[in-house]
Write an enzyme that holds these catalytic residues in place. Sequence first.
Site, PDB file in Angstrom:
ATOM      1  N   ASP A 231      83.908   9.822 -28.152  1.00  0.00           N
ATOM      2  CA  ASP A 231      84.603  10.667 -27.173  1.00  0.00           C
ATOM      3  C   ASP A 231      84.432  12.118 -27.611  1.00  0.00           C
ATOM      4  O   ASP A 231      83.455  12.431 -28.282  1.00  0.00           O
ATOM      5  CB  ASP A 231      86.083  10.222 -27.069  1.00  0.00           C
ATOM      6  CG  ASP A 231      86.676  10.521 -25.698  1.00  0.00           C
ATOM      7  OD1 ASP A 231      86.569  11.682 -25.258  1.00  0.00           O
ATOM      8  OD2 ASP A 231      87.233   9.615 -25.057  1.00  0.00           O
ATOM      9  N   HIS A 254      81.342  13.437 -26.710  1.00  0.00           N
ATOM     10  CA  HIS A 254      81.512  14.042 -25.393  1.00  0.00           C
ATOM     11  C   HIS A 254      81.618  15.563 -25.454  1.00  0.00           C
ATOM     12  O   HIS A 254      82.011  16.199 -24.494  1.00  0.00           O
ATOM     13  CB  HIS A 254      82.732  13.449 -24.685  1.00  0.00           C
ATOM     14  CG  HIS A 254      82.578  11.990 -24.358  1.00  0.00           C
ATOM     15  ND1 HIS A 254      83.520  11.270 -23.670  1.00  0.00           N
ATOM     16  CD2 HIS A 254      81.577  11.120 -24.633  1.00  0.00           C
ATOM     17  CE1 HIS A 254      83.109  10.011 -23.535  1.00  0.00           C
ATOM     18  NE2 HIS A 254      81.941   9.897 -24.124  1.00  0.00           N
TER      19      HIS A 254
END
Length: 407
Positions: A231, A254
Amino acid sequence: MDFFARIRILSLISVISIQLISNVHSNPNTFNVQDYGAVGDQRTDDSWAFLKAWNATCSATTGTATMIIPKGKTFLVYPITFWGPCKSTTVYVTLSGTVKAPEDPSAWKDNDVDKWLGFQGINGLNINGYGQLDGSGQKWWDQSCKLNPGKRGCTTVAPTVLGFRECKNVNMSHIFVISSPQTHILVIGSENVNLGALIIRSPGTSPNTDGIHISNSNNVLVHGSIIESGDDCVSIGDHSTNINVYYCDCGPGHGVSIGSLGRSGNEVHVENITVKHVHFKQTSNGGRIKTWQVGRGQVRNVEFSYLNFKDVQNPIIIDQYYCDRPNACQGTKTGVKISDVRYIKAFGTSTTPVAINLNCSNNVPCTGITFEDVQLESASSKDQVTSSCNNAFGYTKGIIKPNSCLK
Ligand SMILES: *[C@@H]1O[C@H](CO)[C@@H](O)[C@H](O)[C@H]1NC(C)=O
Ligand SMILES: *[C@@H]1O[C@H](CO)[C@@H](O)[C@H](O)[C@H]1NC(C)=O
Ligand SMILES: *[C@@H]1O[C@H](CO)[C@@H](O)[C@H](O)[C@H]1NC(C)=O
Ligand SMILES: *[C@@H]1O[C@H](CO)[C@@H](O)[C@H](O)[C@H]1NC(C)=O
């Protein structure tokens, strides 16, 4: 790859602008977890020994005190919190061995399912020692709802390896944090937190494994670190001010995100954020700001500078259209106001056609956006990249590629 070699390079570079956290000190006031019964054989539950050693360290009345987790051992530790305030002025934790979480999620009680190790209410804490925190995330990932949508008994909440809650004056450096069930390091309700020379590592496919999540905190520095996760490498949440991310490697992951902000329709305040000298490698985003349409409040004075992108899906992105369900927010008059965001000296490649995407709110447009020497190109030599703007106002300086779409 030798991670600490890379860390040394990052640290050497970052020392130009940041004073490195010293990890050398002599201190007679030491408390070794083994003297409190910790075995370190990977099987014995050493939680109680850790708590007793912490208690002794935290209650030491003369100056500083050090809790020692020795090298060459792996300590199995269940979810525990190291509570402050402490009597000692600064508490050192020399983490040189490995501390490992139980592999079976059933070891967690319902009320602490979001936590593994925590430091709470401590003023003056210094963690270092080249050791490792291993969150044993695999079984949590296997049963996550994200990877098993709709499956009965799947889990949406999983433990954070290390949480700093209501802490002040924290330094942490030279630690591996790996395999987190969810967020690796959480900084919440804290002030003056300095995280440097960390290696954070989970597979790119592991669900919701943010590297470092910061919220409700002031004055947090993340520097000279390598973050690989499933993430955001670093995410900055509601009510965060004076947050700096310098000299880090991010990817897989991310990207570095401000947000998502204002999820529950609350008022947010995020101010003075700098993301500088960050290398993004094969991440889904580079520098991102994302806000919920139902949110209110503001984000202001943000600088993304000296960024390098290698095959990034959305190198520069603002998304103010986060919403629970598609079309559910169309009538809302709300939005988090974004102003004074500067993108300076950002170079590299995008794997999608829209390299710059500023999708700002109809209700509260983005203002004071600046681009200065930003040059992005397609990761595949034959394609062109473009920029897309929606309600974005500001100006540019220097060469901007693709052409700016700011109004
Ligand atoms: C914690 O330390 C204090 C002071 O040394 C002591 O009185 C207390 O019994 C300790 N508690 C535990 C759980 O070890
Ligand atoms: C953290 O590091 C800074 C810079 O080296 C130092 O000034 C400060 O005293 C340290 N704080 C703690 C709690 O170790
Ligand atoms: C943001 O930075 C400016 C300039 O350094 C400072 O005056 C202001 O107080 C900071 N804002 C917050 C909320 O700390
Ligand atoms: C902007 O957000 C809207 C709403 O989510 C979406 O439909 C649109 O595709 C986005 N535009 C771009 C260029 O991503």
